[in-house]
Design an enzyme around this catalytic site. Sequence first.
Site, mmCIF file in Angstrom:
data_model
loop_
_atom_site.group_PDB
_atom_site.id
_atom_site.type_symbol
_atom_site.label_atom_id
_atom_site.label_comp_id
_atom_site.label_asym_id
_atom_site.label_seq_id
_atom_site.Cartn_x
_atom_site.Cartn_y
_atom_site.Cartn_z
ATOM 1 N N GLY A 215 59.158 -19.764 26.427
ATOM 2 C CA GLY A 215 57.944 -18.998 26.639
ATOM 3 C C GLY A 215 57.419 -18.505 25.314
ATOM 4 O O GLY A 215 57.828 -18.995 24.253
ATOM 5 N N GLY A 216 56.521 -17.529 25.357
ATOM 6 C CA GLY A 216 55.937 -17.036 24.122
ATOM 7 C C GLY A 216 56.956 -16.400 23.201
ATOM 8 O O GLY A 216 56.806 -16.406 21.986
ATOM 9 N N PHE A 217 58.022 -15.832 23.756
ATOM 10 C CA PHE A 217 59.026 -15.116 22.971
ATOM 11 C C PHE A 217 60.003 -16.063 22.292
ATOM 12 O O PHE A 217 60.535 -15.776 21.229
ATOM 13 C CB PHE A 217 59.829 -14.185 23.874
ATOM 14 C CG PHE A 217 60.710 -14.952 24.830
ATOM 15 C CD1 PHE A 217 62.008 -15.258 24.507
ATOM 16 C CD2 PHE A 217 60.183 -15.414 26.017
ATOM 17 C CE1 PHE A 217 62.795 -16.000 25.369
ATOM 18 C CE2 PHE A 217 60.954 -16.151 26.876
ATOM 19 C CZ PHE A 217 62.256 -16.451 26.560
ATOM 20 N N LYS B 287 69.272 -15.597 25.178
ATOM 21 C CA LYS B 287 67.851 -15.523 24.835
ATOM 22 C C LYS B 287 67.688 -15.514 23.323
ATOM 23 O O LYS B 287 68.243 -14.667 22.624
ATOM 24 C CB LYS B 287 67.222 -14.269 25.446
ATOM 25 C CG LYS B 287 65.742 -14.128 25.115
ATOM 26 C CD LYS B 287 65.072 -13.027 25.922
ATOM 27 C CE LYS B 287 65.465 -11.662 25.462
ATOM 28 N NZ LYS B 287 64.696 -10.603 26.141
ATOM 29 N N VAL C 261 65.475 -19.860 26.288
ATOM 30 C CA VAL C 261 66.659 -19.377 26.992
ATOM 31 C C VAL C 261 67.567 -20.567 27.293
ATOM 32 O O VAL C 261 67.101 -21.623 27.733
ATOM 33 C CB VAL C 261 66.286 -18.665 28.309
ATOM 34 C CG1 VAL C 261 67.526 -18.389 29.154
ATOM 35 C CG2 VAL C 261 65.577 -17.349 28.020
ATOM 36 N N ASP D 142 57.057 -3.323 32.512
ATOM 37 C CA ASP D 142 56.654 -4.711 32.801
ATOM 38 C C ASP D 142 57.233 -5.152 34.147
ATOM 39 O O ASP D 142 57.770 -6.258 34.276
ATOM 40 C CB ASP D 142 57.126 -5.640 31.687
ATOM 41 C CG ASP D 142 56.329 -6.942 31.648
ATOM 42 O OD1 ASP D 142 55.286 -7.020 32.329
ATOM 43 O OD2 ASP D 142 56.746 -7.878 30.949
ATOM 44 N N GLY E 220 64.545 -23.008 29.574
ATOM 45 C CA GLY E 220 63.092 -22.987 29.462
ATOM 46 C C GLY E 220 62.655 -22.203 28.246
ATOM 47 O O GLY E 220 63.468 -21.671 27.491
#
Length: 448
Positions: free
Chosen positions: A25-27, A45, A30, A150, A23
Amino acid sequence: MALLSHKPEPVGNASLKKWEFIGSGGFGVVYKARHKDWGFDVAIKLLHNGQLSHTSSFTFEQSKLYDEANHMGKASCDFVLRVYGIYQGCPPEEKSFQRGIVMEFMGRGSVQTLQMLLSGPPPWPLTFRVAHEVALGMNFLHSRNLIHQDLKPSNVLLNDDLHAKLADFGLSRVSTSALSSNGEMTGVTGGSYKYMPPEAFQTSYRPVHAFDIYSYGILLWSIVTGKEPYNAADSSLVELKVPAGDRPPLGEIDQIRTKGLKEIVDLMKRCWDKDPSTRPTFKECCEVTENVLSKHQEGIFAAVHQVLTTMDSPTTYQHSSKAVRFYLQTPELTKIDDFVDHARFETQQNSVSVATRNLTDTEKAKFIDDKRAKLIQDVSEVLRIVEELGDKVHQETYSKILFKETSQEKMRELYNSTLRSGGSSVKAALYDALKKHELNLMERLGMI
Protein backbone atom coordinates in the site's frame (compact mmCIF):
# COMPACT_ATOMS: atom_id res chain seq x y z
CA MET A 1 2.44 -9.32 26.70
CA ALA A 2 4.82 -6.92 28.40
CA LEU A 3 4.89 -3.37 27.15
CA LEU A 4 7.46 -2.69 24.49
CA SER A 5 10.43 -0.62 25.51
CA HIS A 6 11.74 2.20 23.36
CA LYS A 7 14.30 -0.29 22.03
CA PRO A 8 12.35 -3.53 21.61
CA GLU A 9 14.29 -6.72 21.04
CA PRO A 10 14.82 -7.16 17.29
CA VAL A 11 13.65 -10.12 15.22
CA GLY A 12 16.04 -11.01 12.43
CA ASN A 13 16.12 -13.26 9.38
CA ALA A 14 17.67 -16.10 11.38
CA SER A 15 14.42 -16.46 13.30
CA LEU A 16 12.13 -16.43 10.26
CA LYS A 17 11.26 -18.83 7.44
CA LYS A 18 8.56 -19.42 4.81
CA TRP A 19 8.28 -15.80 3.80
CA GLU A 20 5.16 -14.94 1.81
CA PHE A 21 4.31 -11.60 0.23
CA ILE A 22 0.85 -10.47 1.34
CA GLY A 23 0.37 -7.08 -0.26
CA SER A 24 1.43 -3.45 -0.46
CA GLY A 25 0.00 0.00 0.00
CA GLY A 26 1.04 3.61 0.31
CA PHE A 27 3.04 2.89 3.48
CA GLY A 28 5.04 -0.10 2.22
CA VAL A 29 4.62 -3.88 2.17
CA VAL A 30 3.45 -6.68 4.45
CA TYR A 31 4.84 -10.21 4.56
CA LYS A 32 3.80 -13.32 6.38
CA ALA A 33 6.56 -15.49 7.86
CA ARG A 34 6.89 -18.41 10.25
CA HIS A 35 8.92 -17.73 13.40
CA LYS A 36 11.18 -20.74 13.86
CA ASP A 37 11.31 -20.67 17.65
CA TRP A 38 7.72 -19.61 18.35
CA GLY A 39 6.24 -22.03 15.83
CA PHE A 40 3.51 -19.72 14.48
CA ASP A 41 3.08 -17.21 11.67
CA VAL A 42 3.65 -13.48 12.12
CA ALA A 43 3.02 -10.43 9.97
CA ILE A 44 5.93 -8.13 9.14
CA LYS A 45 5.20 -4.56 8.10
CA LEU A 46 7.95 -2.71 6.25
CA LEU A 47 8.09 0.85 4.94
CA HIS A 48 8.67 1.63 1.27
CA ASN A 49 11.34 4.09 2.36
CA GLY A 50 12.54 2.00 5.26
CA GLN A 51 15.88 1.18 3.69
CA LEU A 52 18.93 2.05 5.77
CA SER A 53 22.40 0.90 6.49
CA HIS A 54 23.31 -0.91 9.68
CA THR A 55 24.83 2.28 11.05
CA SER A 56 22.47 4.95 9.71
CA SER A 57 20.24 6.98 12.02
CA PHE A 58 16.45 6.67 12.05
CA THR A 59 14.39 8.64 9.58
CA PHE A 60 11.21 10.39 10.69
CA GLU A 61 9.13 7.53 9.24
CA GLN A 62 11.19 4.92 11.06
CA SER A 63 10.74 6.83 14.30
CA LYS A 64 6.98 6.75 13.70
CA LEU A 65 7.24 3.02 13.07
CA TYR A 66 8.72 2.59 16.54
CA ASP A 67 6.08 4.92 17.98
CA GLU A 68 3.34 2.76 16.46
CA ALA A 69 4.93 -0.40 17.85
CA ASN A 70 5.15 1.12 21.33
CA HIS A 71 1.58 2.38 21.23
CA MET A 72 0.32 -1.02 20.08
CA GLY A 73 2.32 -2.67 22.84
CA LYS A 74 0.79 -0.34 25.41
CA ALA A 75 -2.70 -1.23 24.18
CA SER A 76 -2.12 -4.98 23.92
CA CYS A 77 -5.25 -6.95 24.82
CA ASP A 78 -7.51 -9.63 23.34
CA PHE A 79 -9.22 -7.10 21.07
CA VAL A 80 -6.16 -5.22 19.83
CA LEU A 81 -3.55 -6.56 17.41
CA ARG A 82 -0.48 -7.79 19.29
CA VAL A 83 3.04 -6.58 18.52
CA TYR A 84 5.88 -9.03 19.07
CA GLY A 85 8.91 -6.92 18.22
CA ILE A 86 10.85 -4.98 15.59
CA TYR A 87 12.15 -6.65 12.43
CA GLN A 88 15.71 -5.89 11.39
CA GLY A 89 17.12 -7.58 8.34
CA CYS A 90 17.02 -8.02 4.60
CA PRO A 91 13.70 -9.51 3.37
CA PRO A 92 13.69 -12.10 0.56
CA GLU A 93 14.45 -10.66 -2.87
CA GLU A 94 15.42 -7.33 -1.27
CA LYS A 95 18.94 -5.97 -1.34
CA SER A 96 18.75 -3.44 1.48
CA PHE A 97 18.71 -3.71 5.26
CA GLN A 98 15.29 -2.69 6.63
CA ARG A 99 13.30 -2.31 9.82
CA GLY A 100 9.64 -3.07 10.42
CA ILE A 101 7.06 -4.19 12.97
CA VAL A 102 6.53 -7.88 13.76
CA MET A 103 2.86 -8.37 14.55
CA GLU A 104 0.16 -10.94 15.06
CA PHE A 105 -0.97 -12.46 11.77
CA MET A 106 -4.73 -12.35 11.16
CA GLY A 107 -5.54 -15.07 8.69
CA ARG A 108 -9.06 -13.96 7.75
CA GLY A 109 -8.26 -10.42 6.71
CA SER A 110 -10.49 -7.55 7.81
CA VAL A 111 -14.16 -6.66 8.11
CA GLN A 112 -13.80 -5.00 4.71
CA THR A 113 -12.42 -8.26 3.28
CA LEU A 114 -15.38 -10.13 4.77
CA GLN A 115 -17.89 -7.65 3.36
CA MET A 116 -16.47 -8.04 -0.13
CA LEU A 117 -16.31 -11.84 0.04
CA LEU A 118 -19.89 -12.09 1.30
CA SER A 119 -21.07 -9.08 -0.73
CA GLY A 120 -22.82 -7.88 2.41
CA PRO A 121 -22.87 -8.26 6.19
CA PRO A 122 -22.40 -11.57 8.05
CA PRO A 123 -25.18 -13.30 10.05
CA TRP A 124 -26.61 -11.22 12.86
CA PRO A 125 -24.86 -13.04 15.74
CA LEU A 126 -21.46 -12.47 14.13
CA THR A 127 -22.37 -8.90 13.16
CA PHE A 128 -23.15 -8.08 16.77
CA ARG A 129 -20.07 -9.91 18.09
CA VAL A 130 -17.81 -7.85 15.82
CA ALA A 131 -19.54 -4.66 16.95
CA HIS A 132 -19.04 -5.61 20.61
CA GLU A 133 -15.41 -6.66 20.23
CA VAL A 134 -14.56 -3.39 18.47
CA ALA A 135 -16.19 -1.48 21.32
CA LEU A 136 -14.21 -3.52 23.87
CA GLY A 137 -10.95 -2.86 22.03
CA MET A 138 -11.66 0.85 21.73
CA ASN A 139 -12.67 1.09 25.39
CA PHE A 140 -9.35 -0.47 26.37
CA LEU A 141 -7.50 1.87 24.02
CA HIS A 142 -9.16 4.94 25.55
CA SER A 143 -8.46 3.64 29.05
CA ARG A 144 -4.77 3.85 28.11
CA ASN A 145 -5.25 7.43 26.88
CA LEU A 146 -4.72 6.41 23.28
CA ILE A 147 -6.77 7.65 20.31
CA HIS A 148 -7.10 5.43 17.27
CA GLN A 149 -8.00 8.11 14.67
CA ASP A 150 -8.51 5.64 11.81
CA LEU A 151 -11.35 3.35 12.82
CA LYS A 152 -12.90 1.77 9.70
CA PRO A 153 -13.67 -1.74 8.33
CA SER A 154 -10.21 -2.31 6.87
CA ASN A 155 -8.63 -1.63 10.28
CA VAL A 156 -10.74 -4.22 12.09
CA LEU A 157 -8.94 -7.50 11.48
CA LEU A 158 -10.31 -11.03 11.89
CA ASN A 159 -8.53 -14.13 13.17
CA ASP A 160 -9.21 -17.71 12.12
CA ASP A 161 -12.27 -17.85 14.40
CA LEU A 162 -13.52 -14.47 13.09
CA HIS A 163 -12.84 -12.67 16.35
CA ALA A 164 -12.14 -8.97 15.76
CA LYS A 165 -9.01 -7.03 16.68
CA LEU A 166 -8.09 -3.40 16.12
CA ALA A 167 -5.09 -2.41 14.01
CA ASP A 168 -3.43 0.76 12.70
CA PHE A 169 -3.27 3.37 15.40
CA GLY A 170 -3.80 6.83 14.08
CA LEU A 171 -3.39 8.89 10.96
CA SER A 172 -0.42 10.56 12.64
CA ARG A 173 1.47 7.27 12.49
CA VAL A 174 2.45 4.91 9.71
CA SER A 175 -0.58 2.86 8.72
CA THR A 176 -1.35 -0.44 7.03
CA SER A 177 -4.89 -1.51 6.32
CA ALA A 178 -4.58 -5.29 6.06
CA LEU A 179 -2.51 -8.13 7.34
CA SER A 180 -4.35 -10.94 5.67
CA SER A 181 -3.89 -13.80 3.29
CA ASN A 182 -6.52 -12.28 1.01
CA GLY A 183 -4.18 -9.61 -0.34
CA GLU A 184 -6.23 -6.58 0.73
CA MET A 185 -4.21 -3.40 0.95
CA THR A 186 -5.13 0.25 1.09
CA GLY A 187 -3.09 3.34 1.74
CA VAL A 188 -2.94 5.57 4.80
CA THR A 189 -6.01 7.66 3.99
CA GLY A 190 -8.06 5.18 1.95
CA GLY A 191 -11.64 6.02 2.86
CA SER A 192 -10.71 7.47 6.26
CA TYR A 193 -12.36 10.84 5.64
CA LYS A 194 -15.74 9.08 5.53
CA TYR A 195 -15.30 8.14 9.19
CA MET A 196 -14.12 11.56 10.39
CA PRO A 197 -16.41 13.64 12.64
CA PRO A 198 -17.62 17.04 11.40
CA GLU A 199 -15.34 18.94 13.75
CA ALA A 200 -12.27 17.16 12.32
CA PHE A 201 -12.65 18.98 8.99
CA GLN A 202 -11.58 22.19 10.70
CA THR A 203 -7.90 22.93 10.17
CA SER A 204 -7.35 23.80 13.84
CA TYR A 205 -8.89 20.57 15.17
CA ARG A 206 -6.89 18.38 17.53
CA PRO A 207 -8.24 14.81 17.98
CA VAL A 208 -9.84 13.78 21.27
CA HIS A 209 -11.72 10.64 22.33
CA ALA A 210 -14.95 11.89 20.74
CA PHE A 211 -13.26 11.51 17.33
CA ASP A 212 -13.16 7.73 17.74
CA ILE A 213 -16.73 7.60 19.08
CA TYR A 214 -18.03 9.26 15.91
CA SER A 215 -15.99 6.88 13.74
CA TYR A 216 -17.45 3.95 15.65
CA GLY A 217 -20.98 5.12 14.83
CA ILE A 218 -20.20 5.16 11.09
CA LEU A 219 -18.41 1.82 11.43
CA LEU A 220 -21.50 0.32 13.09
CA TRP A 221 -23.57 1.39 10.09
CA SER A 222 -21.07 -0.27 7.74
CA ILE A 223 -20.96 -3.48 9.80
CA VAL A 224 -24.77 -3.74 9.89
CA THR A 225 -25.40 -2.91 6.23
CA GLY A 226 -22.28 -4.41 4.67
CA LYS A 227 -21.76 -1.18 2.73
CA GLU A 228 -19.23 1.61 2.45
CA PRO A 229 -20.69 4.95 3.64
CA TYR A 230 -21.07 7.72 1.05
CA ASN A 231 -19.64 5.36 -1.54
CA ALA A 232 -20.28 7.70 -4.48
CA ALA A 233 -18.97 10.82 -2.73
CA ASP A 234 -15.44 12.20 -2.95
CA SER A 235 -13.64 13.80 -0.03
CA SER A 236 -14.64 17.36 -0.90
CA LEU A 237 -18.34 16.45 -0.95
CA VAL A 238 -18.11 14.56 2.35
CA GLU A 239 -16.23 17.49 3.88
CA LEU A 240 -19.10 19.74 2.82
CA LYS A 241 -22.05 17.50 3.73
CA VAL A 242 -20.99 15.90 7.03
CA PRO A 243 -20.62 19.20 8.96
CA ALA A 244 -24.02 20.16 7.53
CA GLY A 245 -25.56 17.11 9.23
CA ASP A 246 -25.53 14.42 6.53
CA ARG A 247 -25.06 10.85 7.78
CA PRO A 248 -25.39 7.39 6.18
CA PRO A 249 -29.06 6.51 5.47
CA LEU A 250 -30.97 4.56 8.09
CA GLY A 251 -34.12 3.99 6.06
CA GLU A 252 -32.81 0.79 4.51
CA ILE A 253 -32.22 -0.82 7.93
CA ASP A 254 -35.29 -2.77 9.02
CA GLN A 255 -34.94 -2.18 12.76
CA ILE A 256 -37.46 -4.87 13.70
CA ARG A 257 -35.76 -7.49 11.54
CA THR A 258 -33.89 -9.02 14.45
CA LYS A 259 -33.56 -8.62 18.22
CA GLY A 260 -31.40 -5.73 19.34
CA LEU A 261 -31.04 -4.05 15.95
CA LYS A 262 -33.04 -1.02 17.05
CA GLU A 263 -30.70 -0.55 20.01
CA ILE A 264 -27.69 -0.67 17.68
CA VAL A 265 -29.25 1.92 15.35
CA ASP A 266 -29.98 4.17 18.32
CA LEU A 267 -26.34 3.79 19.38
CA MET A 268 -25.16 4.75 15.89
CA LYS A 269 -27.13 7.99 16.05
CA ARG A 270 -25.79 8.82 19.50
CA CYS A 271 -22.21 8.16 18.38
CA TRP A 272 -22.36 10.32 15.26
CA ASP A 273 -24.09 13.23 16.96
CA LYS A 274 -22.81 16.58 15.71
CA ASP A 275 -22.04 17.70 19.27
CA PRO A 276 -18.96 15.80 20.54
CA SER A 277 -19.95 16.38 24.18
CA THR A 278 -23.18 14.40 23.80
CA ARG A 279 -21.58 11.29 22.28
CA PRO A 280 -21.40 8.27 24.60
CA THR A 281 -18.17 6.85 25.99
CA PHE A 282 -16.96 3.47 24.80
CA LYS A 283 -17.84 2.07 28.19
CA GLU A 284 -21.44 3.04 27.50
CA CYS A 285 -21.17 1.58 23.99
CA CYS A 286 -19.95 -1.71 25.46
CA GLU A 287 -23.00 -1.90 27.71
CA VAL A 288 -25.30 -1.63 24.68
CA THR A 289 -23.39 -4.04 22.46
CA GLU A 290 -23.00 -6.60 25.23
CA ASN A 291 -26.73 -6.57 25.87
CA VAL A 292 -27.52 -6.98 22.16
CA LEU A 293 -24.98 -9.76 21.74
CA SER A 294 -26.49 -11.64 24.69
CA LYS A 295 -29.71 -11.98 22.70
CA HIS A 296 -27.84 -13.84 19.94
CA GLN A 297 -25.25 -15.78 21.94
CA GLU A 298 -26.67 -19.20 21.07
CA GLY A 299 -26.38 -18.47 17.36
CA ILE A 300 -22.68 -17.55 17.34
CA PHE A 301 -21.29 -21.01 16.64
CA ALA A 302 -23.63 -21.61 13.70
CA ALA A 303 -22.99 -18.10 12.30
CA VAL A 304 -19.20 -18.49 12.41
CA HIS A 305 -19.42 -21.97 10.86
CA GLN A 306 -21.71 -20.66 8.11
CA VAL A 307 -19.40 -17.77 7.23
CA LEU A 308 -16.20 -19.83 7.31
CA THR A 309 -17.83 -22.43 5.07
CA THR A 310 -18.88 -19.69 2.67
CA MET A 311 -15.45 -18.05 2.71
CA ASP A 312 -13.70 -21.36 2.03
CA SER A 313 -16.05 -22.31 -0.80
CA PRO A 314 -14.47 -22.13 -4.29
CA THR A 315 -17.65 -20.48 -5.58
CA THR A 316 -17.26 -17.70 -3.02
CA TYR A 317 -13.87 -16.77 -4.40
CA GLN A 318 -15.23 -16.99 -7.94
CA HIS A 319 -18.00 -14.55 -7.10
CA SER A 320 -15.80 -12.45 -4.80
CA SER A 321 -13.75 -11.23 -7.75
CA LYS A 322 -17.00 -10.03 -9.32
CA ALA A 323 -17.99 -8.44 -6.02
CA VAL A 324 -14.66 -6.60 -5.81
CA ARG A 325 -15.09 -5.22 -9.34
CA PHE A 326 -18.64 -4.22 -8.48
CA TYR A 327 -17.42 -2.52 -5.31
CA LEU A 328 -14.79 -0.54 -7.18
CA GLN A 329 -16.84 0.50 -10.19
CA THR A 330 -20.39 1.24 -9.06
CA PRO A 331 -21.68 4.19 -7.03
CA GLU A 332 -23.15 2.05 -4.28
CA LEU A 333 -22.10 -1.26 -2.77
CA THR A 334 -25.47 -2.99 -2.68
CA LYS A 335 -26.28 -5.25 0.23
CA ILE A 336 -26.55 -8.85 -0.89
CA ASP A 337 -27.13 -10.84 2.23
CA ASP A 338 -27.92 -9.87 5.81
CA PHE A 339 -28.13 -13.58 6.52
CA VAL A 340 -30.05 -14.57 9.66
CA ASP A 341 -29.51 -15.62 13.23
CA HIS A 342 -29.22 -19.33 13.97
CA ALA A 343 -32.74 -19.91 15.25
CA ARG A 344 -34.38 -18.14 12.33
CA PHE A 345 -32.04 -19.82 9.87
CA GLU A 346 -33.21 -23.23 11.05
CA THR A 347 -36.83 -22.08 10.91
CA GLN A 348 -36.42 -20.88 7.34
CA GLN A 349 -34.77 -24.08 6.20
CA ASN A 350 -37.51 -26.18 7.79
CA SER A 351 -40.21 -23.95 6.34
CA VAL A 352 -38.80 -24.30 2.85
CA SER A 353 -38.69 -28.08 3.02
CA VAL A 354 -42.26 -28.35 4.37
CA ALA A 355 -44.00 -25.61 2.44
CA THR A 356 -42.58 -26.38 -0.99
CA ARG A 357 -42.74 -30.17 -0.85
CA ASN A 358 -46.19 -30.50 -2.45
CA LEU A 359 -46.16 -27.47 -4.74
CA THR A 360 -45.83 -27.84 -8.48
CA ASP A 361 -43.54 -25.67 -10.59
CA THR A 362 -46.65 -24.22 -12.22
CA GLU A 363 -48.02 -23.07 -8.84
CA LYS A 364 -44.72 -21.50 -7.87
CA ALA A 365 -44.41 -19.79 -11.26
CA LYS A 366 -47.91 -18.35 -10.94
CA PHE A 367 -46.97 -16.82 -7.57
CA ILE A 368 -43.85 -15.24 -9.11
CA ASP A 369 -45.91 -13.80 -11.97
CA ASP A 370 -48.75 -12.57 -9.76
CA LYS A 371 -46.43 -10.86 -7.27
CA ARG A 372 -44.09 -9.38 -9.87
CA ALA A 373 -44.58 -5.72 -8.92
CA LYS A 374 -44.28 -6.34 -5.18
CA LEU A 375 -41.19 -8.55 -5.55
CA ILE A 376 -39.43 -5.96 -7.70
CA GLN A 377 -40.23 -3.32 -5.09
CA ASP A 378 -39.34 -5.20 -1.89
CA VAL A 379 -36.70 -7.87 -2.53
CA SER A 380 -33.37 -6.71 -1.08
CA GLU A 381 -31.22 -9.86 -1.29
CA VAL A 382 -31.07 -9.79 -5.09
CA LEU A 383 -27.50 -10.88 -5.70
CA ARG A 384 -27.72 -13.67 -3.15
CA ILE A 385 -30.82 -14.93 -4.96
CA VAL A 386 -29.07 -14.60 -8.33
CA GLU A 387 -26.21 -16.71 -7.00
CA GLU A 388 -28.75 -19.25 -5.76
CA LEU A 389 -30.14 -19.54 -9.30
CA GLY A 390 -26.65 -20.40 -10.52
CA ASP A 391 -26.39 -21.36 -14.21
CA LYS A 392 -30.00 -20.40 -14.80
CA VAL A 393 -28.76 -16.80 -14.97
CA HIS A 394 -26.54 -16.23 -17.99
CA GLN A 395 -23.20 -14.50 -17.43
CA GLU A 396 -24.24 -11.48 -19.51
CA THR A 397 -27.39 -11.07 -17.43
CA TYR A 398 -25.39 -11.48 -14.22
CA SER A 399 -23.08 -8.65 -15.29
CA LYS A 400 -26.02 -6.39 -16.12
CA ILE A 401 -27.58 -7.07 -12.73
CA LEU A 402 -24.30 -6.32 -10.95
CA PHE A 403 -24.07 -2.86 -12.44
CA LYS A 404 -27.63 -1.82 -11.63
CA GLU A 405 -27.56 0.67 -8.78
CA THR A 406 -30.66 -0.33 -6.81
CA SER A 407 -32.30 -3.57 -5.74
CA GLN A 408 -35.41 -2.63 -7.70
CA GLU A 409 -33.41 -2.21 -10.92
CA LYS A 410 -31.65 -5.53 -10.32
CA MET A 411 -34.94 -7.39 -9.82
CA ARG A 412 -36.47 -5.74 -12.87
CA GLU A 413 -33.51 -6.87 -14.98
CA LEU A 414 -33.90 -10.41 -13.61
CA TYR A 415 -37.58 -10.43 -14.58
CA ASN A 416 -36.98 -8.93 -18.02
CA SER A 417 -34.26 -11.40 -18.96
CA THR A 418 -33.96 -14.70 -17.07
CA LEU A 419 -37.59 -15.02 -15.92
CA ARG A 420 -39.08 -13.95 -19.23
CA SER A 421 -37.27 -16.65 -21.19
CA GLY A 422 -36.74 -19.34 -18.55
CA GLY A 423 -40.23 -20.74 -18.15
CA SER A 424 -41.86 -22.31 -15.09
CA SER A 425 -38.78 -24.18 -13.88
CA VAL A 426 -36.74 -20.97 -13.49
CA LYS A 427 -39.61 -19.18 -11.74
CA ALA A 428 -40.02 -22.14 -9.42
CA ALA A 429 -36.30 -21.95 -8.60
CA LEU A 430 -36.72 -18.25 -7.85
CA TYR A 431 -39.65 -19.08 -5.56
CA ASP A 432 -37.47 -21.50 -3.59
CA ALA A 433 -34.62 -18.99 -3.41
CA LEU A 434 -36.96 -16.29 -2.14
CA LYS A 435 -38.28 -18.58 0.59
CA LYS A 436 -34.71 -19.22 1.68
CA HIS A 437 -33.47 -15.61 1.66
CA GLU A 438 -36.66 -13.50 1.90
CA LEU A 439 -38.90 -15.57 4.15
CA ASN A 440 -40.45 -12.61 5.96
CA LEU A 441 -41.36 -10.96 2.66
CA MET A 442 -42.80 -14.18 1.25
CA GLU A 443 -44.93 -14.62 4.35
CA ARG A 444 -46.24 -11.07 4.01
CA LEU A 445 -47.13 -11.76 0.38
CA GLY A 446 -49.15 -14.83 1.39
CA MET A 447 -46.94 -17.48 -0.20
CA ILE A 448 -48.75 -20.58 -1.39
